[in-house]
Write a protein that holds these residues in place. Structure first.
Motif, PDB file in Angstrom:
ATOM      1  N   ASP A 102       0.699  -1.226   0.026  1.00  0.00           N
ATOM      2  CA  ASP A 102       0.079  -0.099   0.150  1.00  0.00           C
ATOM      3  C   ASP A 102       0.859   1.311  -0.022  1.00  0.00           C
ATOM      4  N   GLN A 103       2.170   0.940   0.196  1.00  0.00           N
ATOM      5  CA  GLN A 103       3.069   2.335   0.359  1.00  0.00           C
ATOM      6  C   GLN A 103       3.298   2.652  -1.277  1.00  0.00           C
ATOM      7  N   GLN A 104       3.986   3.977  -1.338  1.00  0.00           N
ATOM      8  CA  GLN A 104       4.207   4.472  -2.731  1.00  0.00           C
ATOM      9  C   GLN A 104       5.250   3.574  -3.194  1.00  0.00           C
ATOM     10  N   GLN A 105       5.027   3.037  -4.462  1.00  0.00           N
ATOM     11  CA  GLN A 105       5.943   1.957  -4.994  1.00  0.00           C
ATOM     12  C   GLN A 105       7.251   2.749  -5.581  1.00  0.00           C
ATOM     13  N   ALA A 106       8.146   2.742  -4.832  1.00  0.00           N
ATOM     14  CA  ALA A 106       9.392   3.210  -5.268  1.00  0.00           C
ATOM     15  C   ALA A 106      10.184   2.193  -6.109  1.00  0.00           C
ATOM     16  N   GLU A 107      11.043   2.762  -6.944  1.00  0.00           N
ATOM     17  CA  GLU A 107      11.978   1.857  -7.806  1.00  0.00           C
ATOM     18  C   GLU A 107      12.562   0.773  -6.835  1.00  0.00           C
ATOM     19  N   GLN A 108      12.663  -0.307  -7.339  1.00  0.00           N
ATOM     20  CA  GLN A 108      13.133  -1.453  -6.383  1.00  0.00           C
ATOM     21  C   GLN A 108      14.458  -2.085  -6.958  1.00  0.00           C
ATOM     22  N   ALA A 109      15.180  -2.620  -6.333  1.00  0.00           N
ATOM     23  CA  ALA A 109      16.414  -3.412  -6.524  1.00  0.00           C
ATOM     24  C   ALA A 109      15.909  -4.491  -7.703  1.00  0.00           C
ATOM     25  N   THR A 142      29.181 -11.843  -3.757  1.00  0.00           N
ATOM     26  CA  THR A 142      29.855 -12.698  -3.877  1.00  0.00           C
ATOM     27  C   THR A 142      30.028 -12.835  -5.279  1.00  0.00           C
ATOM     28  N   SER A 143      31.098 -13.570  -5.902  1.00  0.00           N
ATOM     29  CA  SER A 143      30.977 -13.996  -7.413  1.00  0.00           C
ATOM     30  C   SER A 143      30.254 -15.380  -7.718  1.00  0.00           C
ATOM     31  N   TYR A 144      30.088 -15.895  -6.717  1.00  0.00           N
ATOM     32  CA  TYR A 144      29.215 -17.188  -6.940  1.00  0.00           C
ATOM     33  C   TYR A 144      28.008 -17.344  -6.385  1.00  0.00           C
ATOM     34  N   CYS A 145      26.926 -18.114  -6.753  1.00  0.00           N
ATOM     35  CA  CYS A 145      25.914 -18.560  -6.104  1.00  0.00           C
ATOM     36  C   CYS A 145      26.217 -19.413  -4.805  1.00  0.00           C
ATOM     37  N   PRO A 146      25.554 -18.790  -3.645  1.00  0.00           N
ATOM     38  CA  PRO A 146      26.179 -19.705  -2.429  1.00  0.00           C
ATOM     39  C   PRO A 146      25.619 -21.231  -2.137  1.00  0.00           C
ATOM     40  N   HIS A 147      24.679 -21.403  -3.140  1.00  0.00           N
ATOM     41  CA  HIS A 147      24.031 -22.748  -3.185  1.00  0.00           C
ATOM     42  C   HIS A 147      24.791 -23.637  -4.072  1.00  0.00           C
ATOM     43  N   CYS A 148      24.917 -23.269  -5.298  1.00  0.00           N
ATOM     44  CA  CYS A 148      25.513 -24.045  -6.397  1.00  0.00           C
ATOM     45  C   CYS A 148      26.722 -23.719  -6.974  1.00  0.00           C
ATOM     46  N   MET A 149      27.309 -22.659  -6.753  1.00  0.00           N
ATOM     47  CA  MET A 149      28.532 -21.991  -6.912  1.00  0.00           C
ATOM     48  C   MET A 149      28.682 -21.684  -8.651  1.00  0.00           C
ATOM     49  N   THR A 150      27.219 -21.400  -8.973  1.00  0.00           N
ATOM     50  CA  THR A 150      27.388 -20.950 -10.563  1.00  0.00           C
ATOM     51  C   THR A 150      27.974 -19.429 -10.550  1.00  0.00           C
ATOM     52  N   GLU A 151      28.523 -19.083 -11.565  1.00  0.00           N
ATOM     53  CA  GLU A 151      29.384 -17.551 -11.560  1.00  0.00           C
ATOM     54  C   GLU A 151      28.207 -16.581 -11.721  1.00  0.00           C
ATOM     55  N   ARG A 152      28.479 -15.575 -10.821  1.00  0.00           N
ATOM     56  CA  ARG A 152      27.228 -14.421 -10.881  1.00  0.00           C
ATOM     57  C   ARG A 152      27.112 -13.894 -12.229  1.00  0.00           C
ATOM     58  N   GLU A 153      27.881 -13.833 -13.075  1.00  0.00           N
ATOM     59  CA  GLU A 153      27.619 -13.343 -14.487  1.00  0.00           C
ATOM     60  C   GLU A 153      26.535 -14.001 -15.255  1.00  0.00           C
ATOM     61  N   LYS A 154      26.223 -15.362 -14.881  1.00  0.00           N
ATOM     62  CA  LYS A 154      25.424 -16.078 -15.490  1.00  0.00           C
ATOM     63  C   LYS A 154      23.837 -15.994 -14.952  1.00  0.00           C
ATOM     64  N   PHE A 155      23.691 -15.187 -13.832  1.00  0.00           N
ATOM     65  CA  PHE A 155      22.284 -15.075 -13.116  1.00  0.00           C
ATOM     66  C   PHE A 155      21.592 -14.086 -13.914  1.00  0.00           C
ATOM     67  N   LEU A 156      20.192 -14.279 -14.112  1.00  0.00           N
ATOM     68  CA  LEU A 156      19.188 -13.625 -14.882  1.00  0.00           C
ATOM     69  C   LEU A 156      18.728 -12.547 -13.792  1.00  0.00           C
ATOM     70  N   THR A 157      18.731 -11.522 -14.801  1.00  0.00           N
ATOM     71  CA  THR A 157      18.237 -10.163 -14.072  1.00  0.00           C
ATOM     72  C   THR A 157      16.872  -9.672 -14.125  1.00  0.00           C
ATOM     73  N   PHE A 158      16.071  -9.497 -13.365  1.00  0.00           N
ATOM     74  CA  PHE A 158      14.601  -9.141 -13.542  1.00  0.00           C
ATOM     75  C   PHE A 158      14.415  -7.840 -12.922  1.00  0.00           C
ATOM     76  N   LYS A 159      14.183  -6.831 -13.921  1.00  0.00           N
ATOM     77  CA  LYS A 159      14.213  -5.520 -13.426  1.00  0.00           C
ATOM     78  C   LYS A 159      12.682  -4.941 -13.722  1.00  0.00           C
TER      79      LYS A 159
END
Length: 194
Positions: free
Chosen positions: A152-159, A177-194
């Motif tokens: 219900d609060q003002q929708q600010a831009e979210q991370a 971290t440069s890797y996923c803490p669960h499976c050690m996948t490189e951070r560069e491979k992560f998908l980003t949802f904006k």
């Protein structure tokens, strides 16, 4: 039904673990599709942050469903895709509460017994996959609770939300971290949802 889903032998190694993994995989399949529908509804309601969250959750659960399916098939079982029922057309807040309830049910329900069964069977591969699912569900519970409290609060831009393409770990916290803490996948491979 018996012709479409013939009985499977019950005497092969890891039968119980694979049945339980199939149950979690089918839940992830249903949730992935449902959260995609929820994202479309949130966009229509101009709740873009919530829509982004649901898209990230849908992707994370799809990754986990595919992990479950691959594990079942590689260990000699068969994954049966569940029938999907259309979601109720409710307000976005109801969808957030429904998603939170589903995550709690999965976390408090079959997840822990499934991990114990896999470890008893000596199948650390299945135990690891279920642990990944549970870790993502716990993160999603935290995010959903925060989203419900601030809707219900003002929708600010979210991370942006990041999702690991290997294990489905989801976060909207800055990654230190440069890797996923669960499976050690490189951070560069992560998908980003904006």
């Amino acid at each position: 039904a018996s012709l479409r889903f013939p009985a499977e032998p019950t005497d092969y190694l890891w039968y119980d673990s694979l049945q339980q993994l199939g149950e979690i995989g089918r839940a992830k399949y249903r949730q992935s599709h449902r959260y995609g529908e929820y994202a479309r509804r949130a966009e229509r309601d101009s709740l873009h942050n919530v829509a982004t969250l649901f898209r990230a959750m849908a992707y994370a659960d799809n990754v986990q469903c595919n992990n479950c399916r691959k594990a079942i098939e590689s260990l000699g079982g068969r994954f049966h895709t569940p029938v999907l029922l259309p979601s109720e057309r409710e307000p976005t807040l109801s969808h957030l509460h429904s998603a939170l309830s589903e995550k709690y049910e999965l976390h408090n329900g079959p997840t822990t017994p499934c991990i114990h069964q896999a470890l008893e069977d000596g199948n650390r591969y299945v135990a690891r996959l279920i642990t990944w699912c549970d870790a993502s569900d716990i993160a999603q519970i935290v995010i959903l609770r925060r989203e419900i409290a601030t809707l219900d609060q003002q929708q600010a831009e979210q991370a942006p939300y990041t999702v690991c393409p290997t294990c489905g770990a989801i976060s909207n916290e800055p990654l230190h971290t440069s890797y996923c803490p669960h499976c050690m996948t490189e951070r560069e491979k992560f998908l980003t949802f904006k």
